[in-house]
Motif scaffolding. Structure first.
Motif, PDB file in Angstrom:
ATOM      1  N   SER A 143       0.855  -1.126  -0.235  1.00 55.13           N
ATOM      2  CA  SER A 143       0.221   0.037   0.087  1.00 55.13           C
ATOM      3  C   SER A 143       0.831   1.303   0.032  1.00 55.13           C
ATOM      4  N   TRP A 144       2.266   1.064   0.328  1.00 51.24           N
ATOM      5  CA  TRP A 144       2.870   2.290   0.115  1.00 51.24           C
ATOM      6  C   TRP A 144       3.162   2.760  -1.200  1.00 51.24           C
ATOM      7  N   VAL A 145       2.892   1.948  -2.220  1.00 54.28           N
ATOM      8  CA  VAL A 145       3.095   2.453  -3.570  1.00 54.28           C
ATOM      9  C   VAL A 145       1.804   2.302  -4.635  1.00 54.28           C
ATOM     10  N   ARG A 146       1.658   3.030  -5.227  1.00 51.56           N
ATOM     11  CA  ARG A 146       0.368   3.151  -6.045  1.00 51.56           C
ATOM     12  C   ARG A 146       0.501   2.459  -7.325  1.00 51.56           C
ATOM     13  N   ALA A 147       1.385   2.505  -7.963  1.00 50.37           N
ATOM     14  CA  ALA A 147       1.371   1.783  -9.281  1.00 50.37           C
ATOM     15  C   ALA A 147       1.411   0.217  -8.827  1.00 50.37           C
ATOM     16  N   VAL A 148       0.701  -0.785  -9.729  1.00 52.12           N
ATOM     17  CA  VAL A 148       0.398  -1.974  -9.186  1.00 52.12           C
ATOM     18  C   VAL A 148       1.802  -2.832  -9.317  1.00 52.12           C
ATOM     19  N   ARG A 149       2.569  -2.755 -10.264  1.00 52.88           N
ATOM     20  CA  ARG A 149       3.648  -3.774 -10.449  1.00 52.88           C
ATOM     21  C   ARG A 149       4.775  -3.324  -9.088  1.00 52.88           C
ATOM     22  N   PRO A 150       5.040  -1.923  -9.211  1.00 45.68           N
ATOM     23  CA  PRO A 150       5.942  -1.808  -8.337  1.00 45.68           C
ATOM     24  C   PRO A 150       5.429  -2.174  -6.637  1.00 45.68           C
ATOM     25  N   ALA A 151       4.071  -1.949  -6.542  1.00 47.93           N
ATOM     26  CA  ALA A 151       3.496  -1.889  -5.004  1.00 47.93           C
ATOM     27  C   ALA A 151       3.862  -3.734  -4.808  1.00 47.93           C
ATOM     28  N   LEU A 152       3.582  -4.535  -5.880  1.00 46.42           N
ATOM     29  CA  LEU A 152       3.650  -5.911  -5.548  1.00 46.42           C
ATOM     30  C   LEU A 152       5.271  -6.277  -5.142  1.00 46.42           C
ATOM     31  N   ALA A 153       6.003  -5.436  -6.128  1.00 46.41           N
ATOM     32  CA  ALA A 153       7.600  -5.793  -5.682  1.00 46.41           C
ATOM     33  C   ALA A 153       8.020  -5.509  -4.413  1.00 46.41           C
ATOM     34  N   VAL A 154       7.368  -4.201  -3.950  1.00 39.31           N
ATOM     35  CA  VAL A 154       7.580  -3.894  -2.398  1.00 39.31           C
ATOM     36  C   VAL A 154       7.268  -4.900  -1.720  1.00 39.31           C
ATOM     37  N   GLY A 155       5.886  -5.171  -1.590  1.00 40.36           N
ATOM     38  CA  GLY A 155       5.011  -5.991  -0.917  1.00 40.36           C
ATOM     39  C   GLY A 155       6.036  -7.297  -0.719  1.00 40.36           C
ATOM     40  N   LEU A 156       6.376  -7.944  -2.111  1.00 39.61           N
ATOM     41  CA  LEU A 156       7.158  -9.208  -2.081  1.00 39.61           C
ATOM     42  C   LEU A 156       8.510  -9.059  -1.344  1.00 39.61           C
ATOM     43  N   VAL A 157       9.101  -7.923  -1.594  1.00 43.57           N
ATOM     44  CA  VAL A 157      10.478  -7.850  -0.661  1.00 43.57           C
ATOM     45  C   VAL A 157      10.398  -7.786   0.975  1.00 43.57           C
ATOM     46  N   VAL A 158       9.185  -6.914   1.021  1.00 42.51           N
ATOM     47  CA  VAL A 158       9.221  -6.707   2.473  1.00 42.51           C
ATOM     48  C   VAL A 158       8.711  -7.811   3.472  1.00 42.51           C
ATOM     49  N   SER A 159       7.679  -8.453   2.922  1.00 43.19           N
ATOM     50  CA  SER A 159       7.071  -9.792   3.544  1.00 43.19           C
ATOM     51  C   SER A 159       8.157 -10.664   3.683  1.00 43.19           C
ATOM     52  N   SER A 160       8.832 -11.096   2.419  1.00 43.65           N
ATOM     53  CA  SER A 160       9.907 -12.146   2.252  1.00 43.65           C
ATOM     54  C   SER A 160      11.139 -11.740   3.356  1.00 43.65           C
ATOM     55  N   LEU A 161      11.590 -10.522   3.399  1.00 45.16           N
ATOM     56  CA  LEU A 161      12.733 -10.157   4.376  1.00 45.16           C
ATOM     57  C   LEU A 161      12.162 -10.387   5.802  1.00 45.16           C
ATOM     58  N   ALA A 162      11.147  -9.825   6.038  1.00 40.54           N
ATOM     59  CA  ALA A 162      10.335 -10.188   7.400  1.00 40.54           C
ATOM     60  C   ALA A 162      10.086 -11.556   7.773  1.00 40.54           C
ATOM     61  N   PHE A 163       9.519 -12.319   6.738  1.00 41.07           N
ATOM     62  CA  PHE A 163       9.541 -13.818   7.262  1.00 41.07           C
ATOM     63  C   PHE A 163      10.982 -14.471   7.427  1.00 41.07           C
ATOM     64  N   ALA A 164      11.927 -13.969   6.901  1.00 41.48           N
ATOM     65  CA  ALA A 164      13.502 -14.535   7.066  1.00 41.48           C
ATOM     66  C   ALA A 164      13.878 -14.174   8.327  1.00 41.48           C
ATOM     67  N   VAL A 165      13.696 -12.750   8.849  1.00 39.97           N
ATOM     68  CA  VAL A 165      14.167 -12.215   9.995  1.00 39.97           C
ATOM     69  C   VAL A 165      13.546 -12.847  11.130  1.00 39.97           C
ATOM     70  N   VAL A 166      12.162 -13.207  10.980  1.00 42.48           N
ATOM     71  CA  VAL A 166      11.550 -14.008  12.010  1.00 42.48           C
ATOM     72  C   VAL A 166      11.902 -15.099  12.369  1.00 42.48           C
ATOM     73  N   HIS A 167      12.574 -15.958  11.204  1.00 41.33           N
ATOM     74  CA  HIS A 167      12.977 -17.331  11.600  1.00 41.33           C
ATOM     75  C   HIS A 167      14.268 -17.097  12.342  1.00 41.33           C
ATOM     76  N   GLY A 168      14.832 -16.002  12.369  1.00 41.57           N
ATOM     77  CA  GLY A 168      16.332 -15.811  13.220  1.00 41.57           C
ATOM     78  C   GLY A 168      17.344 -16.569  12.992  1.00 41.57           C
ATOM     79  N   SER A 169      17.594 -16.655  11.739  1.00 42.36           N
ATOM     80  CA  SER A 169      18.761 -17.528  11.167  1.00 42.36           C
ATOM     81  C   SER A 169      20.042 -16.774  11.044  1.00 42.36           C
ATOM     82  N   SER A 170      21.185 -16.744  11.329  1.00 44.88           N
ATOM     83  CA  SER A 170      22.479 -15.967  10.940  1.00 44.88           C
ATOM     84  C   SER A 170      23.233 -16.581  10.101  1.00 44.88           C
ATOM     85  N   ASP A 171      22.846 -17.756   9.424  1.00 45.60           N
ATOM     86  CA  ASP A 171      23.487 -18.506   8.369  1.00 45.60           C
ATOM     87  C   ASP A 171      23.194 -17.869   7.103  1.00 45.60           C
ATOM     88  N   PRO A 172      24.025 -17.513   6.184  1.00 38.19           N
ATOM     89  CA  PRO A 172      23.630 -16.924   4.819  1.00 38.19           C
ATOM     90  C   PRO A 172      22.862 -17.818   4.068  1.00 38.19           C
TER      91      PRO A 172
END
Length: 497
Positions: free
Chosen positions: A380-409
């Motif tokens: 919802s931070w971005v109005r254009a559809v494709r950039p909005a989906l890209a932002v949503g995917l990046v933020v949700s994926s990184l949040a998903f990885a951070v919550v799992h708490g792994s320090s291994d690359p």
């Protein structure tokens, strides 16, 4: 929103006799707009995309107005358009012959059309360049409609093809009387005047009203203020961590453990983790529904309804793919998962029971948290559809990885990739059935294998540095295969329908 309120006030007590409202999928029709009419007891009907025949009578009226009026006059501004339409409505309702009414205008109830033997005596008088004798209107096969003109000016069609200018809505009615006609000096600026100082402030600052935009794809369909996604991004993970710590302490008291926070799973610890994640997912979806002022069901799937059959089909396909991936890992890199030896004990049986019964709750909770809540909130931070989906995917994926708490690359990258893959599944299928099915199959099967290969004891999940390796690429290929499966299935479904 204000236009909807104005229309409700103009209709007055007659709105109790209205049955439903019809409108297309224009993003102008927000949830707040629809709630104005739902509060009056009207049923909302949305036409299918590119299907004008669903509102055929009013689409024909729009064509009549275009051919007889708008294509023949140069409109200067909104005030000019209002005056021209007002005069045309007088002509349309009081003078223009209608074929479906035996050449009588809508305002004439019983007077028959005048029959002239001498056709040379027939004359036509132009009114605003609109022809009065050579056009016809469609037969009214329904009790009446209202539709939205593509230029933004809606027209109301009541029975007997009588039309009135309305602003901002589409209504269907069974009453025979026409709706009110606005004054010709009413301009779009006055019709759109905000109803409160708060709304005026929002319009002045450019802030968007929360709601669901049905014309946008799932994942970019929620609209809200910029700060609200931050709440959705922070609060559910905090709730999950606090719940997990609390439940771990309870489990420690029950089991008499000296270290209730140890990484080795027992049946009660596994149950505590699954319950904490499942509850946090529900908190996330309810929090976003309240902040965005949208129905929680629209965060599960949109614009379609939740489909249990779709979930079952994807669950079967995901189980086959994940099972194949586990088999390849066992053959190619059996040391990578950290399996000890096959063994069955009482602890093993309890772990399997807890896994089968509660792990689906944990998997669905993660999907609710990250795909149903964080993904559309960040988009919802971005109005254009494709950039909005890209932002949503990046933020949700990184949040998903951070919550799992792994320090291994390797593990952090793999969790991020899972987030992207499941996010794509949700966007492609317009709901979370596919990612939830994949997540359930993945977690249940891997937890079951880890339990059976733990030598009859509880297993440990180690996400520290140097615990991941290239064998995770095999599981990444399973994610890609699932995305392809979802894409093929959804494409075939849309072609057949």
């Amino acid at each position: 929103m204000q236009q909807a309120r104005n229309l409700v006030m103009d209709i007055g007590g007659r709105i109790a006799r209205l049955r439903f409202m019809i409108h297309d999928r224009d993003p102008l029709f927000t949830s707040a707009f629809r709630e104005t009419f739902e509060g009056e007891g009207l049923r909302i009907i949305t036409t299918l995309p590119r299907t004008p025949r669903m509102n055929a009578n009013c689409e024909r009226v729009i064509g009549t107005v275009r051919r007889e009026l708008l294509d023949r006059i140069l409109i200067l501004n909104g005030r000019h358009l209002t005056r021209v339409l007002h005069e045309y409505l007088i002509h349309y309702n009081g003078h223009r012959p209608h074929q479906s009414r035996n050449q009588r205008p809508p305002d004439i109830e019983a007077q028959p059309a005048r029959v002239r033997d001498d056709l040379r005596s027939i004359r036509r008088n132009p009114s605003l360049q609109a022809r009065s004798t050579n056009t016809t209107t469609p037969r009214n096969r329904s009790s009446g409609h209202v539709t939205q003109h593509s230029s933004g000016t809606p027209l109301e069609c009541a029975p007997r093809a009588r039309c009135s200018l309305v602003r901002g809505t589409t209504i269907s009615t069974q009453e025979d009387r026409p709706m009110s006609v606005p004054e010709p000096d009413q301009t779009p600026a006055t019709a759109a005047r905000p109803s409160s100082p708060h709304q005026a402030g929002d319009l002045a600052s450019g802030r968007r009203e929360p709601g669901v935009e049905g014309s946008r794809p799932f994942g970019a369909h929620v609209r809200m203020s910029w700060w609200r996604p931050l709440v959705v991004l922070v609060v559910p993970p905090v709730v999950m961590v606090l719940l997990q710590i609390l439940l771990y302490q309870v489990v420690g008291v029950i089991e008499g453990s000296d270290d209730p926070m140890s990484a080795t799973f027992t049946p009660l610890k596994l149950l505590a983790v699954n319950l904490s994640v499942g509850i946090s997912g529900v908190v996330a979806i309810l929090l976003l529904a309240r902040l965005a002022k949208v129905p929680w069901r629209s965060l599960i799937s949109s614009p379609r309804a939740f489909d249990g059959r779709r979930l079952a089909q994807y669950l079967l396909g995901a189980a086959l793919l994940v099972g194949a991936g586990i088999g390849v890992v066992a053959l190619v890199a059996p040391e990578s998962p950290g399996w000890v030896a096959f063994g069955v004990s009482g602890t093993t049986i309890l772990m399997l029971v807890v896994t089968v019964l509660s792990t689906p709750l944990q998997s669905v909770g993660e999907e609710l948290m990250f795909r149903s809540a964080v993904l559309p909130a960040a988009a919802s931070w971005v109005r254009a559809v494709r950039p909005a989906l890209a932002v949503g995917l990046v933020v949700s994926s990184l949040a998903f990885a951070v919550v799992h708490g792994s320090s291994d690359p390797w593990l952090f990258g793999y969790y991020t990739f899972i987030g992207v893959a499941t996010g794509l599944m949700a966007i492609i299928s317009r709901g979370i059935e596919a990612p939830a099915a994949f997540h359930i199959a993945n977690n249940v099967l891997f937890s079951s294998v880890n339990t059976l290969m733990a030598g009859g004891e509880g297993y440990t999940i180690d996400r520290s540095t140097d615990t991941g390796d290239a064998a995770l690429l095999i599981l990444a290929a399973v994610n890609i295969a699932m995305v392809v499966l979802v894409w093929v299935r959804e494409r075939r479904t849309r072609i057949t329908t």
